[in-house]
Design a protein around this motif. Structure first.
Motif, PDB file in Angstrom:
ATOM      1  N   MET A   1       0.757  -1.202  -0.146  1.00 35.05           N
ATOM      2  CA  MET A   1      -0.187  -0.121   0.038  1.00 35.05           C
ATOM      3  C   MET A   1       0.973   1.210   0.054  1.00 35.05           C
ATOM      4  SD  MET A   1      -3.026   0.773  -0.591  1.00 35.05           S
ATOM      5  CE  MET A   1      -4.528   0.865   0.577  1.00 35.05           C
ATOM      6  N   ARG A   2       1.792   1.145   0.719  1.00 34.97           N
ATOM      7  CA  ARG A   2       3.003   2.438   0.732  1.00 34.97           C
ATOM      8  C   ARG A   2       3.402   2.625  -0.462  1.00 34.97           C
ATOM      9  NH1 ARG A   2       5.773   5.006   5.250  1.00 34.97           N
ATOM     10  NH2 ARG A   2       7.501   5.926   4.377  1.00 34.97           N
ATOM     11  N   THR A   3       3.909   1.539  -1.356  1.00 32.42           N
ATOM     12  CA  THR A   3       4.534   1.651  -2.579  1.00 32.42           C
ATOM     13  C   THR A   3       3.542   2.326  -3.565  1.00 32.42           C
ATOM     14  OG1 THR A   3       5.579  -0.219  -1.963  1.00 32.42           O
ATOM     15  CG2 THR A   3       5.508   0.454  -4.370  1.00 32.42           C
ATOM     16  N   LEU A   4       2.198   1.785  -3.642  1.00 32.27           N
ATOM     17  CA  LEU A   4       1.114   2.525  -4.360  1.00 32.27           C
ATOM     18  C   LEU A   4       0.913   4.092  -3.956  1.00 32.27           C
ATOM     19  CD1 LEU A   4      -1.018   2.072  -6.306  1.00 32.27           C
ATOM     20  CD2 LEU A   4      -2.531   1.434  -4.614  1.00 32.27           C
ATOM     21  N   SER A   5       0.818   4.414  -2.798  1.00 32.52           N
ATOM     22  CA  SER A   5       1.017   5.873  -2.513  1.00 32.52           C
ATOM     23  C   SER A   5       2.257   6.598  -2.972  1.00 32.52           C
ATOM     24  CB  SER A   5       0.950   5.829  -0.941  1.00 32.52           C
ATOM     25  OG  SER A   5      -0.162   5.500  -0.520  1.00 32.52           O
ATOM     26  N   LEU A   6       3.352   6.194  -2.966  1.00 31.45           N
ATOM     27  CA  LEU A   6       4.495   6.519  -3.360  1.00 31.45           C
ATOM     28  C   LEU A   6       4.588   6.693  -4.862  1.00 31.45           C
ATOM     29  CD1 LEU A   6       7.413   7.849  -2.973  1.00 31.45           C
ATOM     30  CD2 LEU A   6       8.360   5.381  -3.187  1.00 31.45           C
ATOM     31  N   ILE A   7       4.143   5.788  -5.576  1.00 26.95           N
ATOM     32  CA  ILE A   7       3.783   5.749  -7.040  1.00 26.95           C
ATOM     33  C   ILE A   7       2.897   7.105  -7.448  1.00 26.95           C
ATOM     34  CG2 ILE A   7       3.067   4.409  -9.097  1.00 26.95           C
ATOM     35  CD1 ILE A   7       4.209   2.048  -7.922  1.00 26.95           C
ATOM     36  N   LYS A   8       1.896   6.873  -6.825  1.00 31.41           N
ATOM     37  CA  LYS A   8       0.895   7.806  -7.033  1.00 31.41           C
ATOM     38  C   LYS A   8       1.208   9.262  -6.819  1.00 31.41           C
ATOM     39  CE  LYS A   8      -4.035   9.111  -5.755  1.00 31.41           C
ATOM     40  NZ  LYS A   8      -5.010   9.030  -5.035  1.00 31.41           N
ATOM     41  N   LEU A   9       2.247   9.520  -5.800  1.00 29.78           N
ATOM     42  CA  LEU A   9       2.669  10.890  -5.587  1.00 29.78           C
ATOM     43  C   LEU A   9       3.701  11.381  -6.470  1.00 29.78           C
ATOM     44  CD1 LEU A   9       3.313  13.168  -3.604  1.00 29.78           C
ATOM     45  CD2 LEU A   9       5.268  11.890  -2.769  1.00 29.78           C
ATOM     46  N   ILE A  10       4.460  10.403  -7.014  1.00 27.96           N
ATOM     47  CA  ILE A  10       5.466  10.795  -8.199  1.00 27.96           C
ATOM     48  C   ILE A  10       4.784  11.117  -9.410  1.00 27.96           C
ATOM     49  CG2 ILE A  10       7.482   9.695  -9.434  1.00 27.96           C
ATOM     50  CD1 ILE A  10       8.457   8.301  -6.922  1.00 27.96           C
ATOM     51  N   ALA A  11       3.606  10.146  -9.643  1.00 22.74           N
ATOM     52  CA  ALA A  11       2.909  10.077 -11.040  1.00 22.74           C
ATOM     53  C   ALA A  11       2.060  11.129 -11.324  1.00 22.74           C
ATOM     54  CB  ALA A  11       2.282   8.803 -11.409  1.00 22.74           C
ATOM     55  N   THR A  12       1.317  11.804 -10.369  1.00 15.25           N
ATOM     56  CA  THR A  12       0.557  12.644 -10.275  1.00 15.25           C
ATOM     57  C   THR A  12       0.845  14.061 -10.147  1.00 15.25           C
ATOM     58  OG1 THR A  12      -1.106  11.223  -9.219  1.00 15.25           O
ATOM     59  CG2 THR A  12      -1.994  13.505  -9.303  1.00 15.25           C
ATOM     60  N   PRO A  13       0.872  14.906 -10.918  1.00 10.89           N
ATOM     61  CA  PRO A  13       1.433  16.293 -11.073  1.00 10.89           C
ATOM     62  C   PRO A  13       1.079  17.087 -10.010  1.00 10.89           C
ATOM     63  CG  PRO A  13       0.964  15.772 -13.369  1.00 10.89           C
ATOM     64  CD  PRO A  13       0.507  14.659 -12.348  1.00 10.89           C
ATOM     65  N   ARG A  14      -0.249  17.332  -9.604  1.00 10.09           N
ATOM     66  CA  ARG A  14      -0.570  17.890  -8.627  1.00 10.09           C
ATOM     67  C   ARG A  14      -0.071  17.705  -7.166  1.00 10.09           C
ATOM     68  NH1 ARG A  14      -5.234  15.829  -5.856  1.00 10.09           N
ATOM     69  NH2 ARG A  14      -5.949  13.799  -7.042  1.00 10.09           N
ATOM     70  N   LEU A  15      -0.219  16.329  -6.927  1.00 11.84           N
ATOM     71  CA  LEU A  15       0.427  15.743  -5.766  1.00 11.84           C
ATOM     72  C   LEU A  15       1.952  15.943  -5.676  1.00 11.84           C
ATOM     73  CD1 LEU A  15      -1.349  12.521  -5.256  1.00 11.84           C
ATOM     74  CD2 LEU A  15      -2.038  14.587  -4.247  1.00 11.84           C
ATOM     75  N   ARG A  16       2.568  15.725  -6.730  1.00 15.49           N
ATOM     76  CA  ARG A  16       3.997  15.792  -6.819  1.00 15.49           C
ATOM     77  C   ARG A  16       4.353  17.567  -6.589  1.00 15.49           C
ATOM     78  NH1 ARG A  16       5.423  13.705 -11.873  1.00 15.49           N
ATOM     79  NH2 ARG A  16       4.948  15.805 -12.818  1.00 15.49           N
ATOM     80  N   GLY A  17       3.685  18.456  -7.277  1.00 17.08           N
ATOM     81  CA  GLY A  17       3.986  19.805  -7.152  1.00 17.08           C
ATOM     82  C   GLY A  17       3.677  20.236  -5.840  1.00 17.08           C
ATOM     83  N   ALA A  18       2.590  19.842  -5.181  1.00 12.43           N
ATOM     84  CA  ALA A  18       2.458  20.278  -3.619  1.00 12.43           C
ATOM     85  C   ALA A  18       3.254  19.815  -2.858  1.00 12.43           C
ATOM     86  CB  ALA A  18       1.256  19.766  -3.396  1.00 12.43           C
ATOM     87  N   ALA A  19       3.792  18.620  -3.072  1.00  9.18           N
ATOM     88  CA  ALA A  19       5.068  18.189  -2.181  1.00  9.18           C
ATOM     89  C   ALA A  19       6.199  18.628  -2.317  1.00  9.18           C
ATOM     90  CB  ALA A  19       4.985  16.421  -2.580  1.00  9.18           C
ATOM     91  N   LEU A  20       6.582  18.902  -3.565  1.00  6.30           N
ATOM     92  CA  LEU A  20       7.870  19.564  -3.932  1.00  6.30           C
ATOM     93  C   LEU A  20       8.117  21.041  -3.282  1.00  6.30           C
ATOM     94  CD1 LEU A  20       8.807  18.278  -7.475  1.00  6.30           C
ATOM     95  CD2 LEU A  20       9.923  17.800  -5.366  1.00  6.30           C
ATOM     96  N   ILE A  21       6.776  21.658  -3.564  1.00  5.83           N
ATOM     97  CA  ILE A  21       6.567  22.898  -2.974  1.00  5.83           C
ATOM     98  C   ILE A  21       6.771  23.151  -1.310  1.00  5.83           C
ATOM     99  CG2 ILE A  21       5.065  24.948  -2.487  1.00  5.83           C
ATOM    100  CD1 ILE A  21       4.006  24.686  -5.316  1.00  5.83           C
TER     101      ILE A  21
END
Length: 159
Positions: A1-21
């Motif tokens: 489940m944790r791996t799926l969340s990490l993949i979703k974070l990396i693959a989804t621009p809005r999530l990745r953008g917010a995390a990087l900001i």
């Protein structure tokens, strides 16, 4: 489940953008790595010294600029091509909880965008906006019918 969340974070621009900001705003030497990654992937330029609360939403994390003295509250939504920066006096804006900043908005200086306020697309904000208010740009809000005849000297179509 944790791996799926990490993949979703990396693959989804809005999530990745917010995390990087968020990562870039924490300061320290690693913030520069996150900032450069954010610039490379999304074209966003954020300082490594601004204050941000949880639940930042960036549906389209492209072209966002955030200056070093900006303070962003909880549950704020920032769309693409938004600039939050200082004025000539060196003052930065404060964005309070629940605010929504639409695409292309520019907010500069020591202004406050109140709780649950909405800043319309392409608005230039130089004065504070009260809680629960909507600010729309006025320069381009004229709606008028097009004239029917063609006038080469004024271009086509014209108002």
């Amino acid at each position: 489940m944790r791996t799926l969340s990490l993949i979703k974070l990396i693959a989804t621009p809005r999530l990745r953008g917010a995390a990087l900001i968020r990562a870039a705003s924490r300061g320290g030497w690693t913030a520069y790595i996150w900032r450069n990654l954010l610039m490379s992937l999304h074209g966003c330029d954020v300082s490594t010294k601004f204050a941000i609360q949880p639940d930042l939403h960036v549906p389209h994390p492209i072209g966002i600029v955030i200056g070093e003295g900006v303070r962003i509250g909880r549950d704020v939504t920032i769309y693409h091509d938004v600039t939050l920066g200082r004025d000539r006096r060196g003052e930065y804006p404060v964005i309070e909880d629940g605010a929504c900043i639409m695409p292309g908005a520019i907010i500069i200086g020591g202004v406050t965008v109140g709780r649950n306020a909405v800043i319309g697309a392409h608005a230039v904000v130089t004065q504070s906006v009260p809680d629960d208010h909507v600010l729309l740009p006025t320069a381009n809000s004229r709606i008028a019918p097009l004239k029917q005849r063609h006038d080469h000297s004024r271009g086509w179509p014209y108002l």
